[in-house]
Design an enzyme around this catalytic site. Structure first.
Site, PDB file in Angstrom:
ATOM      1  CG  HIS A 120      12.127   6.877   8.822  1.00 29.83           C
ATOM      2  ND1 HIS A 120      13.065   7.841   9.112  1.00 29.83           N
ATOM      3  CD2 HIS A 120      12.650   6.146   7.790  1.00 29.83           C
ATOM      4  CE1 HIS A 120      14.095   7.710   8.294  1.00 29.83           C
ATOM      5  NE2 HIS A 120      13.877   6.692   7.487  1.00 29.83           N
ATOM      6  N   GLY A 128       7.936   6.538   6.101  1.00 27.52           N
ATOM      7  CA  GLY A 128       9.099   5.905   5.505  1.00 27.52           C
ATOM      8  C   GLY A 128       9.242   4.408   5.754  1.00 27.52           C
ATOM      9  CG  ASP A 157      18.983   3.781   7.532  1.00 30.50           C
ATOM     10  OD1 ASP A 157      18.698   2.579   7.367  1.00 30.50           O
ATOM     11  OD2 ASP A 157      18.555   4.689   6.796  1.00 30.50           O
ATOM     12  CG  ASP A 234      19.931   3.019   3.994  1.00 31.78           C
ATOM     13  OD1 ASP A 234      20.836   3.013   4.842  1.00 31.78           O
ATOM     14  OD2 ASP A 234      18.736   3.267   4.275  1.00 31.78           O
TER      15      ASP A 234
END
Length: 300
Positions: A120, A128, A157, A234
């Site tokens: 990010h 982020g 991700d 995640d």
């Protein structure tokens, strides 16, 4: 030999209140050592990355303001961390961890970073939990100093690799592929070379079908000389910041697919861990540990 970047600064430079799930940076190598997947000889402690290599990717003014602790309150808020000298030092060490892992990958076929995956971070700003972009810095290092002419970024991700997409939007030597939850952070998406937005709750079967459809085709069309793999966990259904529905076994199969293809095509690959925010840290550690177990299985 599998070489893995790890330093105590990865977890211990963060302020109180931000150390969970950042404890994974200590717990993951402990688990891998305990079970015998790695030995101390697999770990290396990177030094801070030299400024000139940071400036191959990031805007000079941004770097000077970041390193001088002169970001505005709004800019600091977007990074998600209180700005401090220790935090900047942590980020610079992580950057070199991925650069060195990439150089090890040229030698051994694979190199890994316990941290990294800071996708990010843009050329001129952080967001982020990302201040600098380790994948972009390492890719530019290989292009500029190691005569690599085509890099493929495989970003799996749960969040789009928006910073990486922006950094390489006009760089034909880097192809960015991001497969992420479409309705999740970042809410304004950049344009990767290939974006595959996923519906909320996407399960293992759907996810893996899409990955196994796209990635082999990309390897054939892009014909990369090097791969960077952002392996954030995640994507798990248990993740607090993700919205997909994957299991630990599905996440492992995802990693198996990427590493097996890289190995089959004789492509050196560098793996950065990316995000993971499940409430039970045991889930985070197990999912990340699978990536290292597979690396040992396929490459050594």
């Amino acid at each position: 030999m599998l070489k893995i970047a790890w330093s105590e600064i990865f977890a211990h430079s963060l302020p109180e209140g931000h150390r969970f799930p950042m404890a994974k940076y200590d717990l993951l190598p402990e688990q891998l050592l305990y079970e015998g997947t790695i030995t101390e000889g697999n770990l290396f402690a990177p030094e801070p990355l030299a400024e000139k290599f940071i400036l191959d990717t990031h805007d000079t003014t941004y770097w000077q303001r970041l390193s001088g602790l002169q970001l505005t309150p709004s800019e600091i808020r977007k990074t998600g961390f209180p700005l401090s000298e220790q935090l900047v030092q942590r980020e610079v060490v992580i950057m070199n961890g991925t650069v060195q892992a990439a150089l090890f990958a040229l030698e051994y076929g694979i190199g890994m970073n316990i941290a990294g995956g800071t996708h990010h971070a843009f050329t001129d700003r952080g967001e982020g939990f990302c201040l600098l972009n380790d994948i972009a810095i390492a890719a530019n290092h290989l292009i500029k100093y190691k005569n690599i002419n085509k890099v493929l970024v495989v970003d799996l991700d749960v969040h789009q690799g928006n910073g990486t997409a922006q950094i390489f939007e006009n760089e034909p030597k880097v192809f960015t592929f991001s497969m992420h939850c479409g309705h999740n952070y970042p809410f304004h998406k950049e344009n990767s070379d290939l974006d595959v937005p996923l519906a909320e709750g996407t399960d293992d079967k759907t996810y893996l079908q899409l990955l196994k459809h796209h990635l082999p085709r990309l390897l054939d069309v892009v014909q990369p000389e090097f791969v960077f793999f952002q392996s954030g966990v995640d994507v798990l259904a248990t993740d607090k910041l993700g919205k997909l529905g994957m299991t630990i076994d599905g996440c492992k199969e995802r990693d198996r697919t990427v590493l097996e293809l890289c190995k089959r095509h004789n492509l050196p690959v560098t793996v950065s861990m990316g995000g993971g925010y499940s409430k039970q840290i045991a889930y985070i550690i197990e999912a990340h540990a699978n990536t290292f177990r597979l690396a040992q299985q396929f490459y050594f």
